[in-house]
Design a protein around this motif. Structure first.
Motif, PDB file in Angstrom:
ATOM      1  N   GLY A   1      38.760  42.016  38.317  1.00 53.90           N
ATOM      2  CA  GLY A   1      37.804  42.805  38.102  1.00 53.90           C
ATOM      3  C   GLY A   1      37.588  43.445  36.767  1.00 53.90           C
ATOM      4  N   ASP A   2      37.560  44.736  36.817  1.00 54.54           N
ATOM      5  CA  ASP A   2      37.318  45.606  35.621  1.00 54.54           C
ATOM      6  C   ASP A   2      38.379  46.177  34.838  1.00 54.54           C
ATOM      7  OD1 ASP A   2      37.483  47.699  37.342  1.00 54.54           O
ATOM      8  OD2 ASP A   2      35.611  48.470  37.118  1.00 54.54           O
ATOM      9  N   GLY A   3      39.846  45.804  35.190  1.00 53.51           N
ATOM     10  CA  GLY A   3      40.602  46.642  34.872  1.00 53.51           C
ATOM     11  C   GLY A   3      40.746  46.625  33.267  1.00 53.51           C
ATOM     12  N   GLY A   4      40.371  45.602  32.469  1.00 50.08           N
ATOM     13  CA  GLY A   4      40.524  45.647  31.073  1.00 50.08           C
ATOM     14  C   GLY A   4      41.568  45.450  30.631  1.00 50.08           C
ATOM     15  N   THR A   5      42.853  44.773  31.311  1.00 52.20           N
ATOM     16  CA  THR A   5      44.181  44.575  30.819  1.00 52.20           C
ATOM     17  C   THR A   5      44.623  43.324  30.989  1.00 52.20           C
ATOM     18  OG1 THR A   5      45.138  45.481  32.896  1.00 52.20           O
ATOM     19  CG2 THR A   5      44.990  47.092  31.017  1.00 52.20           C
ATOM     20  N   PRO A   6      44.146  42.133  30.061  1.00 51.36           N
ATOM     21  CA  PRO A   6      44.462  40.847  30.319  1.00 51.36           C
ATOM     22  C   PRO A   6      45.577  40.219  29.802  1.00 51.36           C
ATOM     23  CG  PRO A   6      42.747  41.267  28.496  1.00 51.36           C
ATOM     24  CD  PRO A   6      43.219  42.662  28.877  1.00 51.36           C
ATOM     25  N   VAL A   7      46.566  41.325  29.245  1.00 51.09           N
ATOM     26  CA  VAL A   7      47.898  40.717  28.784  1.00 51.09           C
ATOM     27  C   VAL A   7      48.925  41.692  29.489  1.00 51.09           C
ATOM     28  CG1 VAL A   7      49.127  40.546  26.713  1.00 51.09           C
ATOM     29  CG2 VAL A   7      46.848  40.159  26.482  1.00 51.09           C
ATOM     30  N   ALA A   8      49.806  40.744  29.877  1.00 50.28           N
ATOM     31  CA  ALA A   8      50.999  41.573  30.262  1.00 50.28           C
ATOM     32  C   ALA A   8      52.193  41.203  29.721  1.00 50.28           C
ATOM     33  CB  ALA A   8      51.447  41.297  31.841  1.00 50.28           C
ATOM     34  N   VAL A   9      53.461  41.892  29.581  1.00 53.12           N
ATOM     35  CA  VAL A   9      54.628  41.481  28.774  1.00 53.12           C
ATOM     36  C   VAL A   9      55.665  41.623  29.974  1.00 53.12           C
ATOM     37  CG1 VAL A   9      56.423  42.005  27.225  1.00 53.12           C
ATOM     38  CG2 VAL A   9      53.981  42.406  26.558  1.00 53.12           C
TER      39      VAL A   9
END
Length: 257
Positions: A213-221
Motif C-alpha cells: 500500500g502507501d508505506g513508502g518503504t520499498p527497501v529493507a536490509v
C-alpha cells in the motif's frame, strides 16, 4: 538476524540510481542483504507504460472476453495486450491471466502493477531482475565501499493458499538456494531432496517490514543472515520440462478449448 526498512527514500523516477539512493540513507555492511522492491527498480529503469501503448490484438480481446465471462467483470483488452507482450507464454487466460515472464517467473498478469504509479497507467516488471540486482550492488559498492548482496523482490500469490508473500525475482552476491542434499539430520539420515529457496525467504522477511500500500518503504536490509556451510545453487525457476504443474495447466487449457 535483524530486518529493518530503509527510511526516507524519495519517489523514484526514470534514470535514478537506486543503489546510490540506498547507500546515502543507511550504513551498510558487506554481509548485509539489501532487498529492493521491483516497483522502484522498474521506475528507475523507465518501465512505466500507458494503456494507449497497447492497442489490443485478437488474442487480447479473446482473453478479456473470457475473463469477463468467467468473473462477470469488465476487463480492458489493452491490459490483456500488455500482459501478452510481457509474457513468454500464457498458461491460463480465465478467470485470470497466469503468465510466464521472459526471465522465467510465473505470476498473475505477468507481474504488471497498477498501484503506486503516479505518472502512468501501468508498471511493468524489470526486464532482467538479476541484471538489475547486479547493477544496484555495483552502485552501492561505488558509493559506500561495501558490496552487500542484493535481492529484487515482488509480491506474488501461491497455489492452494490465500494471500500474497514476498518472492525473489533477481539476486546478486548470494546464491538463490542452499542445498542440503548429502547432509544429514540428527538421526544420521542423509537428506535427499531438501533445497531451500533462500532468496525467497529473505524476500518474505523483507516484505514484513516494507509492507504494502502507501508505506513508502520499498527497501529493507537483512543483517546477520548466515548462509552457512552449505552448497549453493542459482536455480530458482523450474525448467519447463521438469515443471509438472505447468504441463498440467497446458493440458487443462487444451482440453477446455
Amino acid at each position: 538476524m535483524e530486518v529493518f526498512a530503509v527510511e526516507g527514500l524519495p519517489e523514484v523516477r526514470p534514470g535514478d540510481d537506486v543503489g546510490q539512493l540506498v547507500a546515502e540513507r543507511v550504513d551498510l555492511q558487506d554481509d548485509d542483504v539489501v532487498c529492493v522492491a521491483s516497483t522502484i527498480v522498474s521506475k528507475a529503469e523507465g518501465r512505466q507504460a500507458n494503456l494507449s501503448s497497447f492497442p489490443p490484438g485478437d488474442r487480447a480481446r479473446d482473453i478479456a472476453a473470457a475473463i469477463e465471462a468467467a468473473v462477470d467483470e469488465e476487463k480492458d483488452p489493452r491490459f490483456a495486450q500488455a500482459v501478452v507482450e510481457e509474457s513468454e507464454e500464457i498458461l491460463t487466460d480465465a478467470p485470470f491471466i497466469l503468465a510466464v515472464t521472459r526471465f522465467g517467473h510465473i505470476t498473475v498478469n505477468a507481474g504488471i502493477d497498477r498501484s503506486n504509479v503516479p505518472d502512468a497507467d501501468l508498471l511493468l516488471l524489470p526486464e532482467d531482475p538479476t541484471s538489475s540486482a547486479e547493477r544496484i550492488r555495483d552502485s552501492i559498492q561505488d558509493h559506500a565501499g561495501v558490496a552487500p548482496a542484493v535481492v529484487v523482490t515482488d509480491t506474488s500469490g501461491r497455489p492452494f493458499r490465500h494471500g500474497q508473500r514476498g518472492v525473489a525475482l533477481g539476486w546478486a552476491g548470494i546464491h538463490a538456494s542452499r542445498d542440503w542434499r548429502g547432509e544429514h539430520d540428527r538421526e544420521g539420515r542423509e537428506l535427499a531432496a531438501t533445497v531451500q529457496s533462500v532468496v525467497d525467504e529473505l524476500a518474505g522477511a523483507a516484505n514484513l517490514v516494507t509492507g504494502e500500500g502507501d508505506g513508502g518503504t520499498p527497501v529493507a536490509v537483512v543483517r546477520d543472515f548466515d548462509f552457512g556451510d552449505h552448497a549453493g545453487s542459482d536455480n530458482l525457476f523450474r525448467d519447463d520440462e521438469n515443471d509438472i504443474v505447468r504441463q498440467a495447466l497446458r493440458e487443462w487449457t487444451h482440453v477446455r478449448d
